[in-house]
Write an enzyme that holds these catalytic residues in place. Structure first.
Site, PDB file in Angstrom:
ATOM      1  N   SER A 150       8.942   2.144  -7.275  1.00  0.00           N
ATOM      2  CA  SER A 150       9.487   0.790  -7.708  1.00  0.00           C
ATOM      3  C   SER A 150      10.622   0.951  -8.665  1.00  0.00           C
ATOM      4  O   SER A 150      10.370   1.900  -9.414  1.00  0.00           O
ATOM      5  CB  SER A 150       8.596  -0.136  -8.063  1.00  0.00           C
ATOM      6  OG  SER A 150       8.868  -1.354  -8.553  1.00  0.00           O
ATOM      7  N   TYR A 167       0.992  -1.327 -13.356  1.00  0.00           N
ATOM      8  CA  TYR A 167       1.906  -1.204 -12.232  1.00  0.00           C
ATOM      9  C   TYR A 167       3.111  -0.369 -12.707  1.00  0.00           C
ATOM     10  O   TYR A 167       3.521   0.591 -11.933  1.00  0.00           O
ATOM     11  CB  TYR A 167       2.342  -2.638 -11.643  1.00  0.00           C
ATOM     12  CG  TYR A 167       3.045  -2.565 -10.502  1.00  0.00           C
ATOM     13  CD1 TYR A 167       2.631  -2.370  -9.099  1.00  0.00           C
ATOM     14  CD2 TYR A 167       4.519  -2.648 -10.556  1.00  0.00           C
ATOM     15  CE1 TYR A 167       3.480  -2.078  -8.193  1.00  0.00           C
ATOM     16  CE2 TYR A 167       5.275  -2.604  -9.349  1.00  0.00           C
ATOM     17  CZ  TYR A 167       4.822  -2.217  -8.219  1.00  0.00           C
ATOM     18  OH  TYR A 167       5.806  -2.234  -7.070  1.00  0.00           O
TER      19      TYR A 167
END
Length: 259
Positions: A150, A167
């Site tokens: 990401s 994350y």
């Protein structure tokens, strides 16, 4: 070799974890359209069956199995790879797409949430790649591994947005895992690369809808990711077109990470 041949995936076997929706489904469709046999996994068995039936109805040779990579105590990694081998005999392309997130301010972040994110986004990513490489790619001296990271792994959290420290950290780890594996497995003709998506309106990104306008304003192309926007990059990295590319993290984010 012609350009069409470089991108052709005919006869290749692709395993995509988290392949029933969002980016995973996009890639399953793309690989199938380019001739690959597609094997998908996800926690929800009914969704797996539904997606497999839909892919088959479109002329794509597909199969799948319900599998929860978040529960490594029951060795779902071996069970998953066994299932692919039983159906298709080998794995040529691996996409580590299964992932999770946890939104909580860093000062309040639970260790349970931290471990859940690291467990699936990092541990399972490594263990699936390890099993696939050891059993198939290293012996056959070829393979393509794509880790879905990401752009969150390239930067920190912006103030007044969703707080996702675990994350972000996990995706940065996925990027460097990609580099490490690329260095070790390059001599076996295994390409290991990462895709770093920006904001795509998927189940995993739920909660970001409220800041989507801010994201769009901060994105040079002025849009969020669409239903076909991951396909081209995925096919490129899964095919011989990228045979001289390894250890790279490619952002697919409309330019959001460069401004």
């Amino acid at each position: 070799m012609s350009v069409k041949q470089l991108f052709d995936l005919t006869g290749k076997v692709a395993l995509i974890t988290g392949g029933t929706k969002g980016l995973g489904l996009q890639m399953a469709e793309a690989f199938g359209e380019m001739g690959a046999k597609v094997f998908i996994s996800a926690r929800n068995g009914a969704e797996v069956d539904e997606v497999v039936a839909d892919l088959n109805s479109r002329g794509i040779e597909a199969a799948g199995v319900a599998n929860d990579l978040g529960k490594l105590d029951n060795d779902p990694v071996k069970a998953l790879v066994d299932a692919v081998e039983a159906k298709f005999g080998t794995i040529d392309i691996l996409v580590n797409n299964a992932g999770t997130t946890w939104g909580q301010p860093a000062e309040e972040h639970s260790y349970e949430g931290w471990r859940k994110v690291m467990h699936l986004n990092v541990d399972a990513c490594f263990l699936v790649a390890q099993e696939v490489a050891r059993r198939f790619m290293i012996p056959q001296r070829s393979g393509k591994i794509i880790n879905i990271a990401s752009i969150a792994g390239l930067k920190g959290n912006r103030p007044n947005t969703v707080a996702t420290s675990a994350y972000n950290t996990s995706k940065a780890a996925a990027i460097n895992l990609t580099r490490a594996l690329a260095g070790e497995w390059g001599p076996y003709n295994i390409n290991v690369n990462a895709i770093c998506p920006g904001y795509f309106p998927t189940k995993l990104s739920k909660g970001l809808e409220k800041v989507s306008e801010v994201i769009i304003k901060g994105t040079p192309l002025g849009r969020v990711g669409g239903d076909d926007d991951i396909k081209g990059t995925a096919v490129y990295l899964a095919s011989e077109a990228s045979r001289h590319v390894t250890g790279q993290a490619i952002a697919v984010d409309g330019g959001n990470s460069v401004v």
